[in-house]
Design an enzyme around this catalytic site. Sequence first.
Site, PDB file in Angstrom:
ATOM      1  CG  ASP A   1      -6.196   0.633  -0.955  1.00  0.00           C
ATOM      2  OD1 ASP A   1      -5.361   1.551  -0.828  1.00  0.00           O
ATOM      3  OD2 ASP A   1      -6.185  -0.396  -0.248  1.00  0.00           O
TER       4      ASP A   1
ATOM      5  CG  ASP B   1      -2.847  -0.509  -2.498  1.00  0.00           C
ATOM      6  OD1 ASP B   1      -2.918   0.659  -2.072  1.00  0.00           O
ATOM      7  OD2 ASP B   1      -3.477  -1.452  -1.988  1.00  0.00           O
TER       8      ASP B   1
ATOM      9  CB  SER C   1      -0.968  -0.047   1.184  1.00  0.00           C
ATOM     10  OG  SER C   1      -1.920   0.969   1.104  1.00  0.00           O
TER      11      SER C   1
ATOM     12  CG  ASP D   1      -2.753   4.031  -1.473  1.00  0.00           C
ATOM     13  OD1 ASP D   1      -3.468   3.934  -2.489  1.00  0.00           O
ATOM     14  OD2 ASP D   1      -2.852   3.234  -0.520  1.00  0.00           O
TER      15      ASP D   1
END
Length: 447
Positions: free
Chosen positions: A246, A244, A103, A242
């Site tokens: 999400d 990733d 993340s 961010d």
Amino acid sequence: MSQRKYFGTDGIRGRVGESPITPEFMLHLGWAAGQAFKRQGQRNSVLIGKDTRLSGYMFESALEAGLSAAGVDVKLLGPMPTPAIAYLTRTFRASAGIVISASHNPHHDNGIKFFSANGTKLDDALEAEIERWLEQPIQVCEPNELGKASRVDDAPGRYVEFCKSTVPNEFTLDGLHIVLDCAHGATYHVAPKVFKELGARVSVIGAEPDGLNINLNVGSTHLDALKQTVAEKQADLGIAFDGDGDRVLMVDRDGSEVDGDELLFILASQRHAEGRLNGGVVGTLMTNLGVELALREIGIEFERANVGDRYVMERLLANNWILGGEGSGHMVIRDCTSTGDGIVSALQVLLAVRRSGKTLGELRQGMAKLPQTMVNVRVARRFDPHSRSDIVEAVRRAEADLGEAGRILLRASGTEPLIRVMAEGQNAEDIARVAEQLARVVERSTP
């Protein structure tokens, strides 16, 4: 979750090369997950996607081998946002989806997230089942039963079309100049296409991943580059994802940050005005008290869940509500998608901007955030701060000091070896002092 050996609030995460983030563990995890999914009576295929970290190649191969040894077919998606894996797991009718990502963490960390066949985070029972299989030695299935692997070449295009489908056909971004910060992460090749194809003029930063620069001074945890670019380009607003994809945070044309709490309020208030909210809103223990007060003022019910989008989703499902989110920028919008999705959330905010006729800055003025201070105390290993009597006593004194207009929260991070100390109240100086005092108590109490 406290009984888990490996799973935290958002999967399994740590530093690459240190247990459990090693190739050996990932091989075993792939096999264990394959065994657990097969015994759940699920379909016999799993999707694997990843962000742009260099270590993703290594762990992708290890997971693929483990799943194959368990007799599970694998579809490799390559670099894709976490929510894209959730969506594609549903559309491919797969048993599960696996995301290789840490993340918002630096490149030297990595981790694993799982999605169910429905595109939601795995429930606690299935995570516990995977951990039970991890205690067993790998036993390779018969050679004629080994899983096959194939690559999905059109995954980015499928996801771009899905994102655009979450807004009305007549919705357009014509005339809007947007700066996108892709954090050198998984959105780098899909987010610009989505916003350009909807008509926006798009300037892009953080879209040159090299395997090591993910989240490095860019993205939703480092907004200075986005603020500077919005000012230089004289853009209407900026959007930061961010690593990733999400999470999403935004920047108004004047450089003001619009965080997840404010985005949640904007979405809730606009949907409420249009009669599309269908219930209340779920935040977390960390959600600013100003959100709760502002929503209450316009007649919207508000409930707090534990920190983590999986727990927000649990409360939304229990209440049959649609909208929830976190200050970090995780938004859950159930009538659009099954998990937190930075691109989809950004589109929903822009839909509110267009329909209201107001700017992003004007929409955020509907709520007043209370001063809030967060101090992260790094610890050698995670522990429950409420299990220490000296910390409990210090919290009691701090709450008495702040009175009814304040709030204290201590919690162990589910993704990093940190104890988060949060204080919130009317006076910024008071809460900063209280938070620092509590942080020192936690440091002295660290086992």
